[in-house]
Design an enzyme around this catalytic site. Sequence first.
Site, short mmCIF file in Angstrom:
data_model
loop_
_atom_site.label_atom_id
_atom_site.label_comp_id
_atom_site.label_asym_id
_atom_site.label_seq_id
_atom_site.Cartn_x
_atom_site.Cartn_y
_atom_site.Cartn_z
N LYS A 48 24.67 3.25 25.17
CA LYS A 48 25.72 3.78 23.65
C LYS A 48 25.99 3.04 22.60
CE LYS A 48 30.69 5.92 23.99
NZ LYS A 48 30.43 5.23 22.89
N GLU A 70 0.93 -1.30 0.03
CA GLU A 70 0.04 0.26 -0.59
C GLU A 70 0.54 1.38 0.06
OE1 GLU A 70 -2.89 0.92 -0.70
OE2 GLU A 70 -3.41 2.59 0.36
N1 5U1 Z 1 23.64 8.20 24.32
C1 5U1 Z 1 24.46 8.54 23.10
N2 5U1 Z 1 25.44 8.34 23.18
N3 5U1 Z 1 26.01 9.58 23.38
C2 5U1 Z 1 27.78 9.74 22.52
N4 5U1 Z 1 24.40 10.01 24.68
C3 5U1 Z 1 25.96 10.51 23.68
N5 5U1 Z 1 26.06 11.97 24.30
C4 5U1 Z 1 27.65 12.47 23.88
C5 5U1 Z 1 28.44 11.08 23.26
C6 5U1 Z 1 29.71 11.08 22.90
O1 5U1 Z 1 28.04 13.52 24.27
C7 5U1 Z 1 27.41 14.07 24.92
C8 5U1 Z 1 27.39 14.05 26.57
C9 5U1 Z 1 28.73 15.70 24.29
#
Ligand code: 5U1
Length: 357
Positions: free
Chosen positions: A135, A49
Site C-alpha cells: 500500500k 547518450e
Molecule cells: N495497492 C493498492 N493500493 N490501493 C489503494 N491497491 C489499492 N486499491 C485501492 C486503494 C484505495 O482501492 C481499490 C481496492 C478500489
Amino acid sequence: MNENLDLFSAPEPTGKAQAAIEMEALRTRLNRWAHEYYVQDAPSVPDAEYDRVFRELQVLEAEHPHLITPDSPTQRVIGAVMEGLAPVRHAVPMLSIHTETDTEASGAEAFDARVRRELKLAPDDPPIEYVAEPKFDGLAMSLRYEHGKLVQAATRGDGEVGEDVTHNIRTIRQIPLLLPAGAPPLLEVRGEVYMPRADFDALNERQREQGGKTFVNPRNAAAGAVRQLDSGIAAQRPLRFFAYGLGAVTPEAEGGPAFATHFELLQTLKSWGFPVAEQVQTALGATELVAFHRQVGARRDQLPYDIDGVVYKVNSLQLQRQLGFKTREPRWAVAHKYPAQEMATRIEGIDVQVGRT
Ligand code: 5U1
C-alpha cells in the site's frame, strides 16, 4: 517509355518524409530507453547518450514543428502555467478501501473470515485466492486514455470529483503518453503517484541549499508537486507511479478486455507499459496473506519508497462482483496496516543561551 526508370525500387523519400522517418525512429528509441530506465529499472544506455539523442530530436522538431507528435518525450512539459486546477467528475467513482486497524496477523485472518462468510463458504471449502500488494504512501491518481492517448489525469478528490492535473502527470516519464495497439479505446488506469525516499532527501537538500521550503515527508512533497500550476516546477520533482487497478474501460461487448482475475489485469497493464510493483503476488488463503504481511513488513525499510501497509484483494473478478460494496468500500479488498513509523516526540526541556547579540 523512359528506359532509365527503375520500377522496382521505392522512390527516395523527400526531405520532409525523411525527417518524419528519422523523428519517429528517435522517439521510439528515447521512449524505449525511458521505459527501461524508469519502469524496468534496467537502463541500457548512459544518460549522456539519452541526452544526445533527445537533443537530436529537439533540433529536428525545431526545423519541422508540424511533425511533432504528442508522444514525443520533448512534449512532456507543456510550458503553460494554469490559472487553477479544473474539477473532473470521475466516470467511475474512485473508491476508498476499508482499513484493518488490527496490525497483527489476526487482521488478515479477520478479512479472510469476512470474505468466506459473505460467500457462504463452509470451513472445508478450498481457500480463496487473493492478490497481495504494497500500500503505497502517495497520492491516488486516475489516468484516462482515449484511443491510446493520455487525455486526462485527475486526483481522487472526494472520490466523485477530483482535480485535473494532466499538465503535471505528463512530466512523469514512467507514465506512457501513448499505449500500444492492443489497448482498448477507453482505459482509465488507477494507481498511486509517489516520490522515492532518496529523491525526497535530495530534493530537501537542494531546497535547503537554495533557501527554499523543505517538505515534511515524501507524500507531502509528491502532493505539492502534483498540484503545481506550473508543470515546469512539477517536472523538476522526481515523481513516480504504480498502477493497481482500473476505472472506466471499454466494455467487453464493445471489444474491451475480458479479464478473469485481478492478477491478469495487472500483468496486462504491465505489458502496456505501466509500472506495477514487483512485490505484487497471488496468495492462497489467510496463511499466505499473513506471510506476505510479515515478509513485506520485515523489508519495509529497505524499500526505496514509503508504504503504510499492504492491500489484499480477492483475485477472481467474478467473486469481486458477487461480494460487491458496502457504502463506498469494496467488500473484496482491505488495507492491512503496519504500526505507524512516525513517533510522537516529547520535548523534555529547553536550554536558553544568551549570545553576543
Ligand atoms: N495497492 C493498492 N493500493 N490501493 C489503494 N491497491 C489499492 N486499491 C485501492 C486503494 C484505495 O482501492 C481499490 C481496492 C478500489
